[in-house]
Motif scaffolding. Sequence first.
Motif, PDB file in Angstrom:
ATOM      1  N   HIS A  49       0.862  -1.184   0.000  1.00  0.00           N
ATOM      2  CA  HIS A  49       0.000   0.000   0.000  1.00  0.00           C
ATOM      3  C   HIS A  49       0.893   1.227   0.000  1.00  0.00           C
ATOM      4  O   HIS A  49       1.795   1.359   0.838  1.00  0.00           O
ATOM      5  N   ARG A  50       0.675   2.121  -0.938  1.00  0.00           N
ATOM      6  CA  ARG A  50       1.605   3.224  -1.139  1.00  0.00           C
ATOM      7  C   ARG A  50       1.594   4.250  -0.025  1.00  0.00           C
ATOM      8  O   ARG A  50       2.565   4.995   0.133  1.00  0.00           O
ATOM      9  N   THR A  51       0.535   4.358   0.758  1.00  0.00           N
ATOM     10  CA  THR A  51       0.493   5.349   1.844  1.00  0.00           C
ATOM     11  C   THR A  51       0.380   4.728   3.224  1.00  0.00           C
ATOM     12  O   THR A  51       0.733   5.366   4.216  1.00  0.00           O
ATOM     13  N   GLN A  52      -0.083   3.493   3.313  1.00  0.00           N
ATOM     14  CA  GLN A  52      -0.262   2.867   4.622  1.00  0.00           C
ATOM     15  C   GLN A  52       0.915   1.988   5.029  1.00  0.00           C
ATOM     16  O   GLN A  52       0.942   1.469   6.144  1.00  0.00           O
ATOM     17  N   HIS A  53       1.897   1.792   4.121  1.00  0.00           N
ATOM     18  CA  HIS A  53       3.116   1.050   4.423  1.00  0.00           C
ATOM     19  C   HIS A  53       2.812  -0.341   4.975  1.00  0.00           C
ATOM     20  O   HIS A  53       3.408  -0.782   5.956  1.00  0.00           O
ATOM     21  N   LEU A  54       1.862  -0.982   4.330  1.00  0.00           N
ATOM     22  CA  LEU A  54       1.494  -2.355   4.653  1.00  0.00           C
ATOM     23  C   LEU A  54       1.655  -3.217   3.412  1.00  0.00           C
ATOM     24  O   LEU A  54       1.402  -2.768   2.283  1.00  0.00           O
ATOM     25  N   LEU A  55       2.079  -4.462   3.615  1.00  0.00           N
ATOM     26  CA  LEU A  55       2.098  -5.438   2.541  1.00  0.00           C
ATOM     27  C   LEU A  55       0.769  -6.181   2.528  1.00  0.00           C
ATOM     28  O   LEU A  55       0.208  -6.497   3.583  1.00  0.00           O
ATOM     29  N   LEU A  56       0.277  -6.454   1.343  1.00  0.00           N
ATOM     30  CA  LEU A  56      -0.916  -7.282   1.150  1.00  0.00           C
ATOM     31  C   LEU A  56      -0.479  -8.553   0.443  1.00  0.00           C
ATOM     32  O   LEU A  56       0.083  -8.508  -0.651  1.00  0.00           O
ATOM     33  N   ARG A  57      -0.735  -9.698   1.102  1.00  0.00           N
ATOM     34  CA  ARG A  57      -0.405 -10.987   0.506  1.00  0.00           C
ATOM     35  C   ARG A  57      -1.697 -11.647   0.026  1.00  0.00           C
ATOM     36  O   ARG A  57      -2.623 -11.868   0.812  1.00  0.00           O
ATOM     37  N   ILE A  58      -1.750 -11.954  -1.274  1.00  0.00           N
ATOM     38  CA  ILE A  58      -2.926 -12.571  -1.876  1.00  0.00           C
ATOM     39  C   ILE A  58      -2.606 -14.026  -2.163  1.00  0.00           C
ATOM     40  O   ILE A  58      -1.710 -14.323  -2.974  1.00  0.00           O
ATOM     41  N   PRO A  59      -3.278 -14.975  -1.521  1.00  0.00           N
ATOM     42  CA  PRO A  59      -2.970 -16.393  -1.723  1.00  0.00           C
ATOM     43  C   PRO A  59      -3.134 -16.818  -3.173  1.00  0.00           C
ATOM     44  O   PRO A  59      -3.995 -16.310  -3.898  1.00  0.00           O
ATOM     45  N   CYS A  60      -2.298 -17.726  -3.590  1.00  0.00           N
ATOM     46  CA  CYS A  60      -2.326 -18.240  -4.953  1.00  0.00           C
ATOM     47  C   CYS A  60      -3.619 -19.011  -5.204  1.00  0.00           C
ATOM     48  O   CYS A  60      -3.953 -19.948  -4.468  1.00  0.00           O
ATOM     49  N   PRO A  61      -4.399 -18.643  -6.233  1.00  0.00           N
ATOM     50  CA  PRO A  61      -5.632 -19.383  -6.542  1.00  0.00           C
ATOM     51  C   PRO A  61      -5.307 -20.706  -7.234  1.00  0.00           C
ATOM     52  O   PRO A  61      -4.231 -20.884  -7.806  1.00  0.00           O
ATOM     53  N   ASP A  62      -6.271 -21.626  -7.186  1.00  0.00           N
ATOM     54  CA  ASP A  62      -6.076 -22.926  -7.833  1.00  0.00           C
ATOM     55  C   ASP A  62      -5.870 -22.763  -9.336  1.00  0.00           C
ATOM     56  O   ASP A  62      -5.007 -23.414  -9.931  1.00  0.00           O
ATOM     57  N   THR A  63      -6.680 -21.925  -9.946  1.00  0.00           N
ATOM     58  CA  THR A  63      -6.551 -21.638 -11.371  1.00  0.00           C
ATOM     59  C   THR A  63      -6.698 -20.134 -11.578  1.00  0.00           C
ATOM     60  O   THR A  63      -7.189 -19.413 -10.694  1.00  0.00           O
ATOM     61  N   LEU A  64      -6.300 -19.660 -12.741  1.00  0.00           N
ATOM     62  CA  LEU A  64      -6.426 -18.238 -13.022  1.00  0.00           C
ATOM     63  C   LEU A  64      -7.881 -17.808 -13.101  1.00  0.00           C
ATOM     64  O   LEU A  64      -8.190 -16.621 -12.962  1.00  0.00           O
ATOM     65  N   ASP A  65      -8.791 -18.745 -13.307  1.00  0.00           N
ATOM     66  CA  ASP A  65     -10.219 -18.413 -13.304  1.00  0.00           C
ATOM     67  C   ASP A  65     -10.682 -17.941 -11.938  1.00  0.00           C
ATOM     68  O   ASP A  65     -11.720 -17.280 -11.822  1.00  0.00           O
ATOM     69  N   HIS A  66      -9.920 -18.279 -10.883  1.00  0.00           N
ATOM     70  CA  HIS A  66     -10.318 -17.951  -9.513  1.00  0.00           C
ATOM     71  C   HIS A  66      -9.555 -16.749  -8.950  1.00  0.00           C
ATOM     72  O   HIS A  66      -9.609 -16.497  -7.742  1.00  0.00           O
ATOM     73  N   VAL A  67      -8.854 -16.002  -9.809  1.00  0.00           N
ATOM     74  CA  VAL A  67      -8.094 -14.848  -9.329  1.00  0.00           C
ATOM     75  C   VAL A  67      -9.009 -13.823  -8.661  1.00  0.00           C
ATOM     76  O   VAL A  67      -8.698 -13.293  -7.586  1.00  0.00           O
ATOM     77  N   GLY A  68     -10.140 -13.524  -9.266  1.00  0.00           N
ATOM     78  CA  GLY A  68     -11.060 -12.539  -8.694  1.00  0.00           C
ATOM     79  C   GLY A  68     -11.533 -12.932  -7.314  1.00  0.00           C
ATOM     80  O   GLY A  68     -11.583 -12.098  -6.396  1.00  0.00           O
ATOM     81  N   HIS A  69     -11.878 -14.196  -7.140  1.00  0.00           N
ATOM     82  CA  HIS A  69     -12.334 -14.680  -5.836  1.00  0.00           C
ATOM     83  C   HIS A  69     -11.218 -14.563  -4.797  1.00  0.00           C
ATOM     84  O   HIS A  69     -11.460 -14.146  -3.652  1.00  0.00           O
TER      85      HIS A  69
END
Length: 448
Positions: A391-411
């Motif tokens: 986050h550019r102003t809050q100085h926090l990292l956001l970790r997004i878990p790897c989805p099973d398939t690219l179809d599930h990226v949004g979820h």
Amino acid sequence: MTHAIPVPLPSALVDHHAIDLERKYSDGWGMKVDDVATTPSGEMYTVSKIHRHTYGVDDDEADPARAHFGYSLISKIAPDGTPLATAVSGQSDLARQDTTFGGPTTGLGEDLWWARGLCVLPDGALAATGADDHTHLLTPDLTAVTAHHGMPHWREDDGPRDPFASWISTTPAGRLLCTTGEYGLYNYGDLLDNILAITDEPLTPVSKPTLRALACLEADPVKHTEADLRPGVLFAGEPVGMAHRPRPSLTEQLAKLDPTSRPGDWYNARLGRPAVVREDLFVVPVFGHIYRSGNRGGPFAFVLVTDQGEFTGQLGGMDRYLDSPFTGHALEIAADPARERIYHLNRYGLFAWTGSGDLKQRLDLEDKRFKPLRHFTLLDCTPDGDLVLTHRTQHLLLRIPCPDTLDHVGHAVENALRAYAKERTDLKKQWKPVTWHWVDNTAPVHRL
């Protein structure tokens, strides 16, 4: 898993300089997270810059509470977000150097102030890289610098000429994908990234491997001489320099690939940080000339290059104007070689491709579910395939878990943003940050 991870400021540094954390960045100070690297066991390293310019104060001001300062901070963070250590290195250019937290004679000095990239090497050491092909090797616990390679910024400057790389990424087999610079690119006198190369031997404190050139951004740097030859960067067994280099260049091939390309579209182009798609395939960002008046609609490409230097095309599905990475200068790309996935985030969308360059997902950031991503910068893809953003102003990292398939990226993104918001609330109660600055007094601080 932990989704929200603070990037800490050491309390010793804050106290030493009496930093007013409530002061606005427009008043002459600031902090920026530049990169993150993740170990196979889940620890994270971050590199940040923090600086202050106190108006009305002379450069030789001795009082640390008033003096100008500039530091690079490298932090080591546990998988659960606990700070483990911070290495601090001082800036030595222009302003008087307060050596309490390191300086030009005690460690990384001026060079690491320009550090912009991190890479965890196969032996566990940390490589910090920056412009002018500066590469510093640090011990995993951040207590010591074990080697340094670099070049003078300007062609005419004196100084040791022992460069390595300006960006480093590791392949699954442990080879190093690198970019290196050359003088004279577009007739500039400074060193600009121009060569994509790979190593076959490890980089260690006592051994610098030879780089094998795969491709070059621009084929004709101006006024090259034998003094500009790179003995550590070889093409067809000979040092790269003058007319001896991989051809045709990336910009020449891009101009031929696009029938709508206009003369001059790729003049003064820039090479971005490449990413490893799989052991024998890499994605290389190329950006057209960046104008101060605005660049949306300007040329850009994410090029696919093999480990034999073959140009195999580019990532598809992006509109030059509607998906422009130039808005906000969102120029980063990340790849997951274990699953052959490629990701890019800019102000308009989060994009996901297969290893062949086919666009599988575009999350529109106009959608309220994904709109918070506008405040983040994509930094890395972990060995487990998770995306890491800052986050550019809050100085926090956001970790997004790897989805099973690219179809599930949004979820996956929806769930991660929801968890991030909750964890951020808990972190605020625990850390009590001041204007989103997370101050830590528990991890050891190593003055380099």
